[in-house]
Design an enzyme around this catalytic site. Structure first.
Site, PDB file in Angstrom:
ATOM      1  N   HIS A 298      52.239  13.062 -12.883  1.00  0.00           N
ATOM      2  CA  HIS A 298      51.465  12.780 -11.740  1.00  0.00           C
ATOM      3  C   HIS A 298      51.081  14.465 -10.962  1.00  0.00           C
ATOM      4  O   HIS A 298      50.253  14.824 -10.790  1.00  0.00           O
ATOM      5  CB  HIS A 298      51.932  12.000 -10.639  1.00  0.00           C
ATOM      6  N   GLU A 299      52.130  14.953 -10.751  1.00  0.00           N
ATOM      7  CA  GLU A 299      52.250  16.112 -10.043  1.00  0.00           C
ATOM      8  C   GLU A 299      51.674  17.305 -10.869  1.00  0.00           C
ATOM      9  O   GLU A 299      50.822  18.256 -10.500  1.00  0.00           O
ATOM     10  CB  GLU A 299      53.591  16.743  -9.321  1.00  0.00           C
TER      11      GLU A 299
ATOM     12  N   GLU B 131      43.241  13.502  -6.526  1.00  0.00           N
ATOM     13  CA  GLU B 131      43.915  12.276  -6.870  1.00  0.00           C
ATOM     14  C   GLU B 131      43.351  11.732  -8.357  1.00  0.00           C
ATOM     15  O   GLU B 131      44.268  11.114  -8.949  1.00  0.00           O
ATOM     16  CB  GLU B 131      43.725  11.280  -5.902  1.00  0.00           C
TER      17      GLU B 131
ATOM     18  N   HIS C 217      47.786  17.292 -10.530  1.00  0.00           N
ATOM     19  CA  HIS C 217      47.393  17.927  -9.262  1.00  0.00           C
ATOM     20  C   HIS C 217      47.573  19.574  -9.795  1.00  0.00           C
ATOM     21  O   HIS C 217      46.525  20.548  -9.350  1.00  0.00           O
ATOM     22  CB  HIS C 217      48.571  17.702  -8.220  1.00  0.00           C
TER      23      HIS C 217
END
Lengths: 499, 499
Positions: free
Chosen positions: A263-264, A293, A267
């Site tokens: 997930h990170e 997001e 980003h």
């Protein structure tokens, strides 16, 4: 004439950005291992930098620059958009009388402390007077700031420029209508995935090795970043050449680290690939919370929970683990990491139910700012909505209306961007499928490059040069449309849960 | 009246200190793991903060504060000394015409680059014109700054306030006279320690564990610090509650990490124990280079190379190593880590010969600024002095006059503080022996607390509230006196080398 002042303005803005980079590094350091006793003094240093940045952003000098450059035709595109950003920020900060703003800052910090206690005691009544004051103050601020149509539009604009209540009512309305029965079908399915093998002991150092390899496979550039361990995972950009990620290791559930890291990584890959031409301007950042997001969720779900990704990476996982997957087929593993179903806590929700948690909050926020909902009624309204949309009812406020910190800090308008991230990512995936029909094969070969290039070309490079709606329009030819997310979820979960 | 301006002044100074803390964290981060590609932009941020600090330190506002508070009787002691520091800094920076200063900064950076090449090629002639220009410029600056007695006094004062050529001539003169025959005696001894067992493979992670345990045993506070790995070990203070150390691991020579760690620990324990009342002022720092070095050297030599310290810690070393000390007696080990003798390179020198390397540099620097020595003659003079004092002669400039970076950056006056550190530490040790006659027993029990308390009481707590000479006078009742160092070295090396 214009050239000279444009140059000065860009220097001025660059100085602000440099202070901001210093502040970001201090935040990163505080969370990754700054000594405990140094925290108090460190907070003072962060305060000094924040004050300096705030003062520069609202100075007479800034006003002069904005006035001189706003209407100027012969400035560069980057300057023009930078002026726009600075003006938005200037107006926002200058329109509130200083005294009222200071009172609000104090209220906010008290309110956060009270919320923490109230949550621990599961006692909404304790928090209620503070929340009432915060809503009341925000409403007064909205009168200073001004708004078009619904008051809440101005709050939304802070996080997702261009998004309005009219848009969300339609998009979230459609989404809710489709998701509620889907959640029910999953819940009712007799084909619940086996998950017992997920929770065996997976040593931290092994998880770290695995996280590093997966980051590398996903195109994260370690020459422009690093991985550290924190209590809450995050990604932070100092500048596109230094975008750091962190993760958390749970030795009893490897999913925390792996999916947190992926997930990170989404980003971070966004920030690493913003055009270097934007360094030193406020445009050198993701264009909105929702688009940001969308990138983390694209990585987490469209890549990290895709069967082909694990075709390539399951052997890696098996190699690093203590044998917990030796007798688990890839198929069973895939089903297990996609287990879904209604739950009470948003941050623990899966990709199928997550948006419903957000919609509950959106409807409440909208009602608060249109005076249709009163703060005192929140626990009841919250619980009713949870029951109606997700089929589960909180038994206390801690697992209900008090679960999130956002409202105690006055962050109304923030929640919708989480759900928008899901919707955007599904829209992007549908568009990508046309350009990369071999998407699954690419994942199966750990060949992320074409996918990353597609995202960079269509999203990352622009930073704040394009607004969220422009990004979406240029990719898909249409506006926000939740049907892609619905189709994606229905197909995926229909297969897994066999309905 | 005075109270209001005093308050404002302290706020102003605190802001500068806060910017400075931010900058220090960026330096730390650059050296401990900042991503490679981010370095360029990071340097810009450091530049922004440095400019800001410089501008504040030379502003009209600062001038007003200095004028208003310098003569004021009713300010606190801390304010008074802070004003003194700010005034010294203000005068130093304001007296040089801006144009000349800018030219000098450019010269300095060019000169460092040329020095690096010249050293690589061992070609002093290449570096000579740059060094000539630097010396020439520094002399002109000295005319702006002013000086009492010898021109070089003003340069010395930058690093070691209160120290003059007259003092150093006597102190270094005596020291040289005593050290030269001592070095000869050690060299001629037939009792050279066995050292072969030092160089076996010692895994990095084990060295790290050992370093952590030794830091802990030495009273380093991990709640106010942390240990990292870097190419060059250092200690850095962000504030007394956040003082970080780094070390370097050489798997073929554990001494690099262990004695490096102990040395930096001495610097760090100094900074950790400066009075918290001084936070936010420029007084919250070691009082001079020499006193700082006295603390690192006290830890490294008076503690870390003391036989009793290893009585307590040798089992720890044995436990962490791969068995390389299993058949080495404590006595042999002690002799090995105290091996001494003449060498060409200062930074590799031992505690017996180190000061002689410094004296060579001191005599040359003094001669340059009294016009008795010309830059072009440096290689010859350097080599002659090395031969005379240490009995070894460089065969090229890289291992001779080009070995140190200092002169290329114009840092004249810096070298003496290294030797002063040795002298101070021996004086302090002699004074401590009176207060703590059981010093050896304390070390043998790993009971550093009383030693640390003694140093904190007499040195650490004051930060810059006391000048180096005051510190020394209050501890010993006398001025700088090299005979304590001589006695210490003669006794210690007489025992080890049996003469």
């Amino acid at each position: 004439m214009s050239t000279e002042i444009e140059k000065d303005f860009l220097e001025y803005v660059k100085k602000m950005e440099n202070f901001s980079e210093a502040r970001s590094l201090m935040f990163w350091d505080l969370r990754t291992g700054a000594p405990r006793k140094g925290v108090e003094q460190r907070s003072e240093v962060i305060g000094t930098l924040s004050t300096e940045i705030f003062n520069m952003s609202t100075s007479d000098q800034m006003k002069e620059y904005i006035e001189a450059l706003s209407e100027s035709a012969d400035v560069s595109e980057i300057t023009r958009k930078t002026v726009e950003e600075c003006k938005k920020n200037y107006d926002r900060n200058k329109k509130i009388p200083e005294k009222e703003y200071k009172e609000y800052v104090i209220l906010e910090s008290k309110s956060e402390a009270v919320w923490e206690q109230a949550k621990a005691k599961s006692d909404f009544a304790m928090f209620q007077p503070y929340l009432e004051k915060i809503v009341e103050t925000k409403k007064r601020f909205l009168d200073y700031w001004g708004y078009e149509g619904h008051k809440y539009n101005t709050l939304l604009d802070d996080y997702e420029p261009g998004i309005t209540v009219d848009i969300l009512d339609e998009v979230f309305g459609n989404l809710r209508k489709e998701l509620v029965p889907l959640v029910q079908a999953v819940k009712d399915s007799s084909q619940q995935p086996r998950t017992d093998f997920l929770f065996e002991h997976f040593p931290k150092e092994k998880q770290r090795q695995l996280s590093l390899e997966i980051l590398n496979n996903l195109g994260y550039d370690f020459e422009s970043g690093r991985l550290d361990e924190t209590v809450h995972p995050f990604a932070i950009s100092l500048n596109p050449n230094d975008v750091r990620v962190t993760t958390k290791y749970d030795e009893k559930d490897f999913r925390t680290a792996i999916f947190g890291t992926i997930h990170e990584c989404g980003h971070a890959v966004y920030e690493q690939n913003i055009s270097k031409d934007l360094i030193g301007t406020p445009l050198c950042d993701g264009t909105s919370m929702g688009i940001h997001e969308s990138q983390s969720l694209f990585f987490e779900n469209m890549i990290g929970r895709h069967p082909s990704f694990w075709k390539a990476n399951y052997p890696l996982l098996q190699k690093h683990s203590n044998g917990q997957f030796d007798n688990v087929s890839l198929e069973d593993f895939y089903r297990a990491i996609n287990v879904a179903g209604p739950s009470l806590i948003r941050i623990e929700a899966d990709e199928m139910t997550y948006a419903l948690h957000v919609i509950v909050r959106y409807e409440i926020e909208k009602g608060l700012f249109s005076d249709e909902i009163e703060v005192k009624d929140l626990p009841q309204i919250w619980n009713d909505k949870m029951e109606e949309y997700l089929g589960v009812r909180p038994t206390n406020d801690a697992e209900g209306v008090l679960q999130d910190v956002h409202w105690s800090g006055g962050a109304f308008g923030y929640f919708p961007s989480y759900a928008l991230g899901y919707i955007y990512s599904a829209q992007m995936k549908a568009a990508m499928d046309k350009d990369l029909p071999n998407y699954g094969e690419l994942l199966a070969e750990n060949n992320i490059q074409p996918i990353k290039e597609w995202l960079t070309k269509n999203v990352h490079q622009y930073g704040k040069m394009k607004k969220p709606v422009e990004i979406l329009k240029d990719i898909t030819g249409e506006g926000i449309n939740s049907s892609y997310l619905v189709n994606y979820l229905r197909k995926k979960y229909g297969e897994i849960y066999q309905f």
